[in-house]
Design a protein around this motif. Structure first.
Motif, mmCIF file in Angstrom:
data_model
loop_
_atom_site.group_PDB
_atom_site.id
_atom_site.type_symbol
_atom_site.label_atom_id
_atom_site.label_comp_id
_atom_site.label_asym_id
_atom_site.label_seq_id
_atom_site.Cartn_x
_atom_site.Cartn_y
_atom_site.Cartn_z
ATOM 1 N N TYR A 148 4.111 10.988 -6.068
ATOM 2 C CA TYR A 148 4.360 11.719 -7.316
ATOM 3 C C TYR A 148 4.922 10.819 -8.417
ATOM 4 C CZ TYR A 148 9.052 11.750 -5.312
ATOM 5 O OH TYR A 148 10.262 11.372 -4.756
ATOM 6 N N PHE A 149 5.086 9.521 -8.124
ATOM 7 C CA PHE A 149 5.474 8.554 -9.146
ATOM 8 C C PHE A 149 4.994 7.177 -8.695
ATOM 9 C CE2 PHE A 149 8.804 8.138 -6.067
ATOM 10 C CZ PHE A 149 9.342 6.867 -6.208
ATOM 11 N N CYS A 150 5.123 6.189 -9.572
ATOM 12 C CA CYS A 150 4.644 4.840 -9.271
ATOM 13 C C CYS A 150 5.697 4.084 -8.467
ATOM 14 C CB CYS A 150 4.319 4.096 -10.571
ATOM 15 S SG CYS A 150 2.939 4.796 -11.474
ATOM 16 N N ASP A 151 5.472 3.975 -7.179
ATOM 17 C CA ASP A 151 6.372 3.257 -6.286
ATOM 18 C C ASP A 151 5.620 2.072 -5.695
ATOM 19 O OD1 ASP A 151 8.625 2.590 -4.908
ATOM 20 O OD2 ASP A 151 8.639 4.348 -3.591
ATOM 21 N N LEU A 152 6.352 1.172 -5.073
ATOM 22 C CA LEU A 152 5.758 -0.077 -4.590
ATOM 23 C C LEU A 152 4.678 0.140 -3.537
ATOM 24 C CD1 LEU A 152 9.005 -2.220 -4.265
ATOM 25 C CD2 LEU A 152 7.121 -2.657 -5.847
ATOM 26 N N ASN A 153 5.024 0.796 -2.446
ATOM 27 C CA ASN A 153 4.092 0.912 -1.323
ATOM 28 C C ASN A 153 2.815 1.678 -1.669
ATOM 29 O OD1 ASN A 153 5.745 -0.610 0.336
ATOM 30 N ND2 ASN A 153 6.844 1.159 1.144
ATOM 31 N N PRO A 154 2.898 2.834 -2.359
ATOM 32 C CA PRO A 154 1.655 3.525 -2.723
ATOM 33 C C PRO A 154 0.760 2.697 -3.638
ATOM 34 C CG PRO A 154 3.530 5.006 -2.897
ATOM 35 C CD PRO A 154 4.089 3.642 -2.672
ATOM 36 N N LEU A 155 1.347 1.894 -4.531
ATOM 37 C CA LEU A 155 0.542 1.049 -5.410
ATOM 38 C C LEU A 155 -0.141 -0.065 -4.625
ATOM 39 C CD1 LEU A 155 2.776 0.752 -8.601
ATOM 40 C CD2 LEU A 155 0.439 1.623 -8.517
ATOM 41 N N LEU A 156 0.582 -0.663 -3.698
ATOM 42 C CA LEU A 156 -0.005 -1.742 -2.906
ATOM 43 C C LEU A 156 -1.161 -1.244 -2.040
ATOM 44 C CD1 LEU A 156 3.193 -3.722 -1.818
ATOM 45 C CD2 LEU A 156 1.539 -4.332 -3.587
ATOM 46 N N GLU A 157 -1.126 0.038 -1.653
ATOM 47 C CA GLU A 157 -2.215 0.616 -0.876
ATOM 48 C C GLU A 157 -3.529 0.606 -1.642
ATOM 49 O OE1 GLU A 157 -2.384 2.214 2.283
ATOM 50 O OE2 GLU A 157 -0.472 1.204 2.673
ATOM 51 N N LEU A 158 -3.464 0.569 -2.981
ATOM 52 C CA LEU A 158 -4.666 0.648 -3.820
ATOM 53 C C LEU A 158 -5.240 -0.719 -4.170
ATOM 54 C CD1 LEU A 158 -3.537 3.382 -6.398
ATOM 55 C CD2 LEU A 158 -4.648 3.685 -4.179
ATOM 56 N N SER A 159 -4.562 -1.782 -3.804
ATOM 57 C CA SER A 159 -4.976 -3.117 -4.228
ATOM 58 C C SER A 159 -6.307 -3.529 -3.603
ATOM 59 C CB SER A 159 -3.904 -4.134 -3.846
ATOM 60 O OG SER A 159 -4.377 -5.439 -4.074
#
Length: 311
Positions: free
Chosen positions: A177-188
Motif C-alpha cells: 500500500y506504499f513504496c517500500d524497499l522489498n516490494p519495489l525490489l520484487e519488480l526489478s
C-alpha cells in the motif's frame, strides 16, 4: 533529492491491502480514524510537553522528538493510502514513489535510534540518578537528537540512491500500500544484489544496534532495580521505563519480522501485516502508551483539562 529515472516505467500501481471492493470504504474509515487519533495524540503530546514546565526534562524532550517522528512517519504513508481507497486506479508516479520511500526511511530509521536514545536516558535516570543532570544535559540531548536525525538521513539516502539505479521495465504493480524497499525490489528487471546486501546490512545495523543498546541499558536497569530494597522504590523505577519497554517491543518486533527474514521465508502478504503494524499502528499507540502509563503525563493532562474547563 534528485530522483533520476533509469527505468522505462514512469508510474506504479499500488496493490493496496485488499482487492475486495466491499472492504474499501470500511478500511477507509478505519485508517482515517487511526490517522486522526495519531495526529491528535502526537500533536497533543508535543503541545503538552511544550506548555508544561515540569515536563521540560531530557526524558520528555526525547519523548516529544519521538512524537514528532511518529507524526511525520504516519503522514508520509496514510494520506496517500486514504486517497487510494476511493480511487479507481491506485497510481503513484516514479518520482512520488521514490520521494515517499526516501522520507519513510528517514523516519522509520530515526525511530529505531530514538528508542535507543530513550533507553539510554532511562539507564542514566535509574542507574546514575545523582549525575543525571550532568550526563543528560541540554547539549547532550541536542547531540542525541541530531545523531538520530543524521542516522535517518544517511540510511534513507543510501537506500534510495541504490534504488534509483534499479531498472523497472515491465511489471509496475507494487504488492503493497506504499513504496517500500522489498516490494519495489520484487519488480526489478535488473540485478538487485547490491540493494539486497544494503537492505540486510543497514537493516541489521539500524535494528540490531539499537536493540543491543536497549538490551544493555535494561540489563543495568534491572540490576539496579533488584538492588532497591523498598517495594515503592522498585515500583517507581519500573514505572519510569515500562512505557518505553512496551513501545520498543511493538516497534522492533514488527520491524524485525519484516526486514530480517530471508526472502525465501518471508512473503509480501506477511510483510503487509507487519508494515501496517509498525508504520501505522505504532505511531498511534506510542502517545497512548506514554500517556496512560506515565504519571507525570497524566497529571499534566488533568491540569490542562481543568484549566480548559475553568476557562
Amino acid at each position: 533529492m534528485d530522483t533520476g529515472n533509469n527505468s522505462t516505467v514512469t508510474e506504479f500501481i499500488l496493490a493496496g491491502l485488499t482487492d475486495w471492493p466491499v472492504l474499501q470504504i470500511p478500511l477507509l474509515l478505519l485508517f482515517l480514524s487511526i490517522y486522526v487519533v495519531t495526529v491528535v495524540g502526537n500533536l497533543g503530546m508535543i503541545t503538552m510537553i511544550g506548555i508544561t514546565s515540569h515536563l521540560h526534562t531530557p526524558m520528555y524532550y526525547l519523548l516529544s522528538s519521538l512524537s514528532f517522528i511518529d507524526l511525520c512517519h504516519s503522514t508520509v504513508i496514510i494520506p496517500k493510502m486514504l486517497v487510494n481507497f476511493v480511487s479507481e486506479k491506485n497510481v503513484i508516479s516514479y518520482n512520488e514513489c521514490m520521494t515517499q520511500l526516501y522520507f519513510f526511511l528517514i523516519f522509520v530509521i530515526a525511530e529505531c535510534h530514538m528508542l535507543a536514545a530513550m533507553a539510554y536516558d532511562c539507564y542514566v535516570a535509574i542507574c546514575r540518578p545523582l549525575l543525571y543532570n550532568v550526563i543528560m544535559s541540554h547539549q547532550v540531548c541536542l547531540w542525541l537528537v541530531g545523531g538520530v536525525c543524521m542516522m535517518g538521513l544517511v540510511g534513507a539516502t543510501t537506500h534510495t540512491s541504490c534504488m534509483l539505479r534499479v531498472v523497472f521495465c515491465k511489471d509496475h504493480v507494487i504488492n503493497d500500500y506504499f513504496c517500500d524497499l522489498n516490494p519495489l525490489l520484487e519488480l526489478s528487471c535488473s540485478s538487485t544484489y547490491v540493494n539486497e546486501v544494503m537492505v540486510v546490512c543497514l537493516s541489521a545495523f539500524n535494528i540490531l544496534t539499537p536493540i543491543l543498546t536497549i538490551l544493555s541499558s535494561y540489563i543495568f536497569i534491572i540490576n539496579s532495580i533488584l538492588h532497591i530494597r523498598s517495594t515503592e522504590g522498585r515500583s517507581k523505577a519500573f514505572s519510569t521505563c515500562s512505557s518505553h519497554m512496551a513501545a520498543v517491543g511493538f516497534f522492533f518486533g514488527s520491524g524485525a519480522f519484516m526486514y530480517l527474514q530471508p526472502s525465501s521465508v518471508s512473503s509480501m502478504e506477511q510483510g503487509k501485516v507487519s508494515s501496517v503494524f509498525y508504520s501505522i499502528l505504532v505511531p498511534m499507540l506510542n502517545p497512548l502508551i506514554y500517556s496512560l502509563r506515565n504519571k507525570d503525563v497524566k497529571v499534566a493532562v488533568k491540569k490542562f483539562m481543568e484549566r480548559r474547563t475553568f476557562w
